[in-house]
Scaffold this active site. Sequence first.
Site, PDB file in Angstrom:
ATOM      1  N   GLU A 124       1.675  43.521  36.209  1.00  0.00           N
ATOM      2  CA  GLU A 124       3.069  43.712  35.369  1.00  0.00           C
ATOM      3  C   GLU A 124       3.809  44.793  36.054  1.00  0.00           C
ATOM      4  OE1 GLU A 124       4.539  41.433  33.893  1.00  0.00           O
ATOM      5  OE2 GLU A 124       3.049  40.224  32.794  1.00  0.00           O
ATOM      6  N   HIS A 173       6.354  43.847  29.429  1.00  0.00           N
ATOM      7  CA  HIS A 173       5.195  43.182  29.400  1.00  0.00           C
ATOM      8  C   HIS A 173       4.083  44.351  29.847  1.00  0.00           C
ATOM      9  CE1 HIS A 173       7.122  39.209  29.676  1.00  0.00           C
ATOM     10  NE2 HIS A 173       7.003  39.488  28.474  1.00  0.00           N
ATOM     11  N   THR A 190       5.081  43.712  39.608  1.00  0.00           N
ATOM     12  CA  THR A 190       6.050  42.896  39.319  1.00  0.00           C
ATOM     13  C   THR A 190       7.495  43.767  39.043  1.00  0.00           C
ATOM     14  OG1 THR A 190       5.345  41.824  37.341  1.00  0.00           O
ATOM     15  CG2 THR A 190       4.904  40.678  39.294  1.00  0.00           C
ATOM     16  N   GLU A 217       7.968  34.533  30.221  1.00  0.00           N
ATOM     17  CA  GLU A 217       7.769  34.641  31.750  1.00  0.00           C
ATOM     18  C   GLU A 217       8.408  33.312  32.419  1.00  0.00           C
ATOM     19  OE1 GLU A 217       6.281  36.806  34.190  1.00  0.00           O
ATOM     20  OE2 GLU A 217       5.997  38.370  32.735  1.00  0.00           O
ATOM     21  N   GLU A 256       6.329  33.238  40.613  1.00  0.00           N
ATOM     22  CA  GLU A 256       6.925  33.282  39.135  1.00  0.00           C
ATOM     23  C   GLU A 256       6.398  31.746  38.528  1.00  0.00           C
ATOM     24  OE1 GLU A 256       7.530  35.205  37.123  1.00  0.00           O
ATOM     25  OE2 GLU A 256       8.321  37.182  38.195  1.00  0.00           O
ATOM     26  N   ASP A 303      11.823  42.715  31.839  1.00  0.00           N
ATOM     27  CA  ASP A 303      11.023  41.950  31.134  1.00  0.00           C
ATOM     28  C   ASP A 303       9.317  42.304  31.528  1.00  0.00           C
ATOM     29  OD1 ASP A 303      12.546  40.528  29.558  1.00  0.00           O
ATOM     30  OD2 ASP A 303      12.125  38.545  30.572  1.00  0.00           O
ATOM     31  N   GLU A 304       9.249  42.405  32.987  1.00  0.00           N
ATOM     32  CA  GLU A 304       8.034  42.788  33.373  1.00  0.00           C
ATOM     33  C   GLU A 304       7.613  44.189  32.776  1.00  0.00           C
ATOM     34  OE1 GLU A 304       6.579  40.535  34.541  1.00  0.00           O
ATOM     35  OE2 GLU A 304       7.820  39.367  35.994  1.00  0.00           O
ATOM     36  N   HIS A 364      11.781  33.403  34.223  1.00  0.00           N
ATOM     37  CA  HIS A 364      12.047  34.046  35.581  1.00  0.00           C
ATOM     38  C   HIS A 364      11.913  33.126  36.556  1.00  0.00           C
ATOM     39  CE1 HIS A 364       9.597  37.604  33.595  1.00  0.00           C
ATOM     40  NE2 HIS A 364      10.950  37.284  32.907  1.00  0.00           N
ATOM     41  N   TRP A 369      17.373  36.263  26.444  1.00  0.00           N
ATOM     42  CA  TRP A 369      18.381  36.092  27.464  1.00  0.00           C
ATOM     43  C   TRP A 369      17.830  34.571  27.939  1.00  0.00           C
ATOM     44  CZ3 TRP A 369      16.312  34.872  32.322  1.00  0.00           C
ATOM     45  CH2 TRP A 369      15.220  35.464  32.645  1.00  0.00           C
TER      46      TRP A 369
END
Length: 353
Positions: free
Chosen positions: A183, A219, A186, A130, A92, A215-216, A133, A48
């Site tokens: 991670e 990760h 977040t 990252e 971020e 995403d976090e 974000h 994305w």
Amino acid sequence: MILQFGDHHHRDVVTHSMAPEKVEIFKSLETWAEHNVLIHLKPIDKSWQPTDFLPESEASEGFFEQIKELRERCKQLPAEYFVVLAGEMITEEALPTYQTMFNSLDGVRDETGASLTSWATWIRAWTAEENRHGDLLNKYLYLSGRVDMKQIERSIQYLIRSGMDHKFENNPYNGFVYASFQERATFVSHGNTARLVKERGDMKLAQICGTIASDEKRHETAYTKIVEKLFEIDPDDTILALAGMMKKRFRMPGHLMYDGQDDKTFDHFSAVTQRLGVYTGQDYADILEFLITRWGVEKLVGLTSEGRKAQDFVCGLPSRIRRILENKALVDMAEKAGSAVPFSWVFGQEIRI
């Protein structure tokens, strides 16, 4: 929340604490990392991008209508939510600090800036993922009309300039333990922010926060795998790293946050996230408990006496933290009852902490 960070004015300088021969462990894990860590990256053409969630600037007529709709949705949200969103976005946006941090770690750093080792590839690709974000949250907040962007931009510049006093000692054991915790933190905070704004009807912003949380989580899976592998091949140094990082207290990446006006910017931001249930002391204890279980810390055998002491310390910590929190909650209720502080990010509006 005091448990999130230590006294950042006190800086003990310890560097390169990992024994030089341990570098060979990370060199030997290159192929393993290629097959077990890099798989948690997404291809760029399938990733994305911020514009997927924002008004379409190329559609001249629809663009202004979409901005109007966005601003109408944002009017329904209380100012304290924008304090949370601004603090999360500023954190971020300090991404250059985090890439620098990883490139300070012995045995895994990107030695050339474009190294093809698995560790260097991960550091750059993780950074690239990252980076979206902060880009997305920044643009959304700018379009919302609910925040003082110049104050937020100043805060970003202050935070990147100040850096991050993480106390990793150039040691990748410390770095990967911290990244696993962070991670997860977040993931929790963005997920809770998504829940809050969804309850107020901003489904697009909820989708944005939820996508970042996803995403976090991905990760987190990668970093916890790395530490799991370190526990497998070197349990003593890994448990000592985990205990050592907990004794230093996990400092949140934005702990040196400053808006140019409030010397306690981060403390006040943390107090708001705690009150709203975005990121709390309970979450801190839950994350540690989750990682202890994830890595099988209680079941480790064959440790040295020092390793066993570290194991006992870590395994007893979640309940100890919860006891401290119970006492602290009573003190905070008495001290903070009805107290509010102005936040420059929302034009100096007073927000209850």
